[in-house]
Structures are given as structure tokens and as C-alpha cells.
Write a protein that holds these residues in place. Structure first.
Motif, PDB file in Angstrom:
ATOM      1  N   ALA A  58       0.835  -1.209   0.000  1.00 52.20           N
ATOM      2  CA  ALA A  58       0.000   0.000   0.000  1.00 52.20           C
ATOM      3  C   ALA A  58       0.864   1.250   0.000  1.00 52.20           C
ATOM      4  O   ALA A  58       0.585   2.215  -0.729  1.00 52.20           O
ATOM      5  N   ASN A  62       0.907   4.012  -2.918  1.00 49.47           N
ATOM      6  CA  ASN A  62       0.256   5.293  -2.637  1.00 49.47           C
ATOM      7  C   ASN A  62       1.164   6.342  -2.015  1.00 49.47           C
ATOM      8  O   ASN A  62       0.772   7.497  -1.899  1.00 49.47           O
ATOM      9  N   ASP A  69      -5.912   5.261   6.763  1.00 56.25           N
ATOM     10  CA  ASP A  69      -5.937   4.962   5.329  1.00 56.25           C
ATOM     11  C   ASP A  69      -5.351   3.582   5.058  1.00 56.25           C
ATOM     12  O   ASP A  69      -5.852   2.829   4.223  1.00 56.25           O
ATOM     13  N   ILE A  73      -7.296   0.356   3.179  1.00 54.09           N
ATOM     14  CA  ILE A  73      -6.847  -0.232   1.923  1.00 54.09           C
ATOM     15  C   ILE A  73      -6.275  -1.629   2.103  1.00 54.09           C
ATOM     16  O   ILE A  73      -6.295  -2.445   1.177  1.00 54.09           O
ATOM     17  N   THR A 186     -13.745   6.674   1.218  1.00 53.51           N
ATOM     18  CA  THR A 186     -12.304   6.829   1.163  1.00 53.51           C
ATOM     19  C   THR A 186     -11.938   8.073   0.371  1.00 53.51           C
ATOM     20  O   THR A 186     -12.367   8.238  -0.760  1.00 53.51           O
ATOM     21  N   PHE A 190      -6.887   7.307  -2.341  1.00 49.02           N
ATOM     22  CA  PHE A 190      -7.026   5.917  -1.922  1.00 49.02           C
ATOM     23  C   PHE A 190      -8.323   5.341  -2.452  1.00 49.02           C
ATOM     24  O   PHE A 190      -9.378   5.948  -2.352  1.00 49.02           O
ATOM     25  N   ASN A 191      -8.227   4.145  -3.017  1.00 48.41           N
ATOM     26  CA  ASN A 191      -9.360   3.551  -3.712  1.00 48.41           C
ATOM     27  C   ASN A 191      -9.630   2.162  -3.150  1.00 48.41           C
ATOM     28  O   ASN A 191      -8.749   1.317  -3.151  1.00 48.41           O
ATOM     29  N   PRO A 192     -10.873   1.905  -2.655  1.00 45.37           N
ATOM     30  CA  PRO A 192     -11.163   0.581  -2.098  1.00 45.37           C
ATOM     31  C   PRO A 192     -11.148  -0.542  -3.121  1.00 45.37           C
ATOM     32  O   PRO A 192     -11.241  -1.696  -2.763  1.00 45.37           O
ATOM     33  N   MET A 194      -8.530  -1.300  -4.874  1.00 43.43           N
ATOM     34  CA  MET A 194      -7.224  -1.870  -4.552  1.00 43.43           C
ATOM     35  C   MET A 194      -6.662  -2.679  -5.702  1.00 43.43           C
ATOM     36  O   MET A 194      -7.324  -3.472  -6.315  1.00 43.43           O
TER      37      MET A 194
END
Length: 199
Positions: A58, A62, A69, A73, A186, A190-192, A194
Motif C-alpha cells: 500500500a 500510494n 488509510d 486499503i 475513502t 485511496f481507492n477501495p 485496490m
């Protein structure tokens, strides 16, 4: 022939015919559980755990991230992520972000050693993933990802009204649910969703 929708839309009629193995949620849980075991056996060769891997991946993807956060994620609870991050700090793989402006929230980044450890871990994780998806063509993999993301969207947008609609008529739902219904909020970037290699 009774379809899966008929089973779920008329639970009173088909209640006795329901089987866990008829729906993908059982397989999602079983696959994820076994995947964690397989990853754990590979990663222990270099002194890491699946949680360590997710944190490193992660941060690699990111950049600077706060614990909250990271917890979202990596799909681990905040306490475990905080403890895991502290362990990685002790190993020198993760360090506080010196450029973070908000002093109230500790933000973390990979150290130079962490970047190297990520690359070492990715080599092992890639072996597990290749085995996981053996026999799938590129088109099948893309179709699988489209379907999983669609299910993901449905699950993450579940609301009280939709739950009410699928409740049995003789089992009324209270005005306020006694448990929180998850709804992702989110913040960018950051994007769920993933990336595949984070999981």
C-alpha cells in the motif's frame, strides 16, 4: 429451473433449499483464508507476514499514508495495522513521513530498506498469484475482475432501504439498525478497489 434470484426473492418458499455452496460469498471467504495461509508460508521465508506485505504494498503504491488509510486499503482493523506498522518501523522498513504537514496524524512512508524488502516480497507473492490464477486466460481474468468489482460496488453501497426490501415480512426491521452498515468514504487518492497485488 429455479434461478438464484428466485431463491433470494422468495426466501419463505425456498428457505429449505438454500445452500452456502450455491453463492460466491462462501468461495470468496474460503479463497481469501487459504490465500493468506499460502502467502504466509512464502513470506515467512523473508521474515514477513501477509499484513506486513499489504502495508508495504500500500505504501509502495500510494506513498505517504496515515494509519486509518492503511487500515482501509489493507482490509485489516486499525489496531492490527497500527501494531504491524510499528513492527515495520522497528525493522527499519517503514519511517514517519518527514514532509507530513498535519502533526495530529502520523503518516508513514517506505524507507530505502522498505523499498528493497517490497521488491523481495513481490517476487514471492507473484509466485502465489500465478498459482492462484493458473489456467485462466487474459480475457477470463479481465471478466473475473469486472464481475468482482460489480459485486464489490453492490456490497459497498448497501443501504438500510435495500436491507428492508429483502427482509421477510414476518421479521420487521427496526427504524434504526442495531449495527452500522458499511459505506466507503475513502478520500482520494485511496481507492477501495485496490490493485490486485495489494490483497
Amino acid at each position: 429451473m429455479t434461478t438464484w434470484k428466485q431463491y433470494l426473492e422468495d426466501p419463505e418458499q425456498f428457505e429449505g433449499a438454500f445452500r452456502l455452496f450455491d453463492f460466491p460469498m462462501h468461495y470468496f471467504a474460503a479463497i481469501q483464508k487459504r490465500n493468506q495461509v499460502n502467502l504466509g508460508r512464502k513470506l515467512e521465508m523473508i521474515g514477513l507476514t501477509p499484513l506486513d506485505w499489504r502495508i508495504l504494498a500500500a505504501l509502495r503504491e500510494n506513498g505517504s499514508m496515515a494509519i486509518n488509510d492503511l487500515a482501509e486499503i489493507t482490509v485489516f482493523d486499525r489496531f492490527k495495522v497500527s501494531r504491524g506498522a510499528n513492527d515495520l518501523i522497528k525493522q527499519g522498513l517503514v519511517v514517519p513521513d518527514p514532509s507530513a504537514r498535519d502533526g495530529r496524524k502520523r503518516r508513514l512512508i517506505l524507507s530505502e530498506s522498505g523499498q528493497k524488502k517490497y521488491k523481495e516480497a513481490f517476487t514471492l507473492v507473484a509466485q502465489v498469484y500465478l498459482a492462484n490464477f493458473e489456467g485462466l486466460s487474459d480475457d477470463e481474468f479481465e471478466q473475473l475482475m469486472r464481475l468482482v468489482r460489480r459485486i464489490r460496488d453492490n456490497v459497498f453501497t448497501l443501504r438500510n432501504t435495500r436491507i428492508t426490501q429483502i427482509r421477510r415480512s414476518d421479521d420487521p426491521l427496526p427504524a434504526e439498525l442495531p449495527f452500522p452498515v458499511w459505506s466507503p468514504c475513502t478520500p482520494a487518492p485511496f481507492n477501495p478497489v485496490m490493485s490486485a497485488h495489494v490483497l
